[in-house]
Structures are given as C-alpha cells and as structure tokens.
Motif scaffolding. Structure first.
Motif, PDB file in Angstrom:
ATOM      1  N   CYS A 111       0.840  -1.195   0.000  1.00 44.26           N
ATOM      2  CA  CYS A 111       0.000   0.000   0.000  1.00 44.26           C
ATOM      3  C   CYS A 111       0.881   1.253   0.000  1.00 44.26           C
ATOM      4  O   CYS A 111       1.768   1.373   0.844  1.00 44.26           O
ATOM      5  N   GLN A 145       0.069   4.133   0.877  1.00 41.22           N
ATOM      6  CA  GLN A 145      -0.267   5.014   2.006  1.00 41.22           C
ATOM      7  C   GLN A 145       0.407   4.540   3.295  1.00 41.22           C
ATOM      8  O   GLN A 145       1.034   5.313   3.996  1.00 41.22           O
ATOM      9  N   CYS A 146       0.207   3.244   3.639  1.00 37.17           N
ATOM     10  CA  CYS A 146       0.699   2.774   4.934  1.00 37.17           C
ATOM     11  C   CYS A 146       1.736   1.669   4.798  1.00 37.17           C
ATOM     12  O   CYS A 146       2.231   1.148   5.796  1.00 37.17           O
ATOM     13  N   CYS A 171      -6.236  -1.489   0.154  1.00 36.65           N
ATOM     14  CA  CYS A 171      -5.472  -1.897   1.324  1.00 36.65           C
ATOM     15  C   CYS A 171      -6.448  -2.400   2.383  1.00 36.65           C
ATOM     16  O   CYS A 171      -7.431  -1.731   2.712  1.00 36.65           O
TER      17      CYS A 171
HETATM   18 ZN    ZN Z   1      -2.768   0.986   3.601  1.00 32.54          ZN
END
Ligand code: ZN
Length: 203
Positions: free
Chosen positions: A165, A167-168, A190
C-alpha cells in the motif's frame, strides 16, 4: 559576407537538439503529472531528421506505454506544442519497437509514483519480498541462513508478489479490479487502512 560553413550549421542543429532536450526533460505525463515522460521511459530520443520538404528538423521519438494507450495523442500534442512555443520546428515519431517496459521507469520516478499514491510496478530486479523477517540477535547471527519457510505450506509454488500500500506500506492488499483508472493500472485496496489505490502493472 562569409557563408555559413557546414560546421556552424551542424553546431546550430546540435544546439536545437540540446534546447529541445532541455524543454522536454520537464514535460510531465498527462495522466500522472508528478513524473516526466523522460522518467517514465516514454521519451526515447531527440535528433535531427530530414523532413519530406527536404529541410532538416527535429525528430522526437516516443514509445507508448502499451499499444493503444489513449494518452499518446495527448503526449504527441504536448511535445509539438512545447517545441512550437519555443520556436523549434519538429515532428513526433512513435516508435513501437523495442516495446516499452516498466523497467524503463527510473527509480526516482517509482518513488514519485509511490508518493503520489500509485504503487509502482515490481521490476524484474527488485524481488525483495523475501527479506528475512527474523531478527538478527546475538553473536554470529549474521552468518546463519534461515532455510525454514515461514509462511508458506507449499514451498514449490511461487507466491505472487504482494503490492504494498502506498499510504501505509502494508502488504495486506487485494486487487479489486484488474483495470483501474487507466488500462495500464489495476485497482487495489489496502485491507489495513482500507484506502483504494492504483497499481502500475508491470510489462
Ligand atoms: Zn494501507
């Protein structure tokens, strides 16, 4: 009163090529404005070529990310407009062979894609999913190679690389659609932060 020598003429052409390179260097992808065509490997070459009317002019070589990419018309227009705006005469040549591959995307551009929220393609070189998850502790631990398979009950099968992912960075992701916002991207989600994201499919 002196005639232009061939040497000075070719020097002019050389400067035109250099000027075109400098301009096109910063031309971004119409779909992904954070990366340039050069970084994506779409912009292949800038050179001089003899046009149909016999005059020598610039030729910009581009290779589409995949055949039938709808953005290529836009890219050709962007290149032509940029050259024209700076008084350079040139044409755009689309070259299909060798075929574009995601390996042509520079490492810097892959980082920019990630920061933009698009998971960059896995390349043939960085199959780094096998980083050891065990902690190295104590003396001589670095020389111990762990052969034990940790997570797979079927060692003979190649596991598909997880798409982390953007983002994270979780690897707990799933493909929700094989075609995302464009045909060259797949839509993922995600399962940890629940954010949907695009994955630039490798070619
Ligand atoms: Zn994520």
């Amino acid at each position: 009163m002196t005639m232009a020598t061939p040497a000075s003429a070719s020097a002019l052409e050389q400067s035109a090529v250099e000027k075109a390179w400098a301009l096109l260097e910063s031309l971004t992808d119409p779909e992904i404005p954070v990366v340039t065509l050069r970084e994506l490997g779409i912009l292949r070459d800038v050179r001089t070529a003899v046009a149909q009317d016999g005059t020598e002019q610039l030729e910009v070589v581009i290779t589409p990310t995949y055949s039938g990419c709808p953005a290529m018309g836009q890219i050709e227009d962007d290149v032509s407009n940029l050259l024209q705006a700076h008084g350079l005469k040139g044409q755009v040549k689309t070259q299909l062979a060798p075929a574009w591959t995601t390996d042509w995307i520079t490492p810097e551009a892959k980082e920019k894609l990630r920061a933009y929220g698009i998971a960059p393609p896995h390349s043939g070189a960085d199959h780094d999913c096998q980083t050891p998850s065990g902690k190295l502790n104590g003396s001589g631990a670095s020389s111990i190679i762990q052969f034990a398979a940790r997570s797979t009950s079927n060692p003979g099968r190649h596991e598909q690389l997880a798409v982390p992912c953007p983002q994270c960075n979780s690897h707990n992701t799933t493909e929700t659609s094989h075609f995302g916002s464009t045909a060259c991207k797949a839509l993922y989600r995600c399962l940890d932060c629940m954010e949907p994201f695009d994955y630039f499919k490798p070619y």
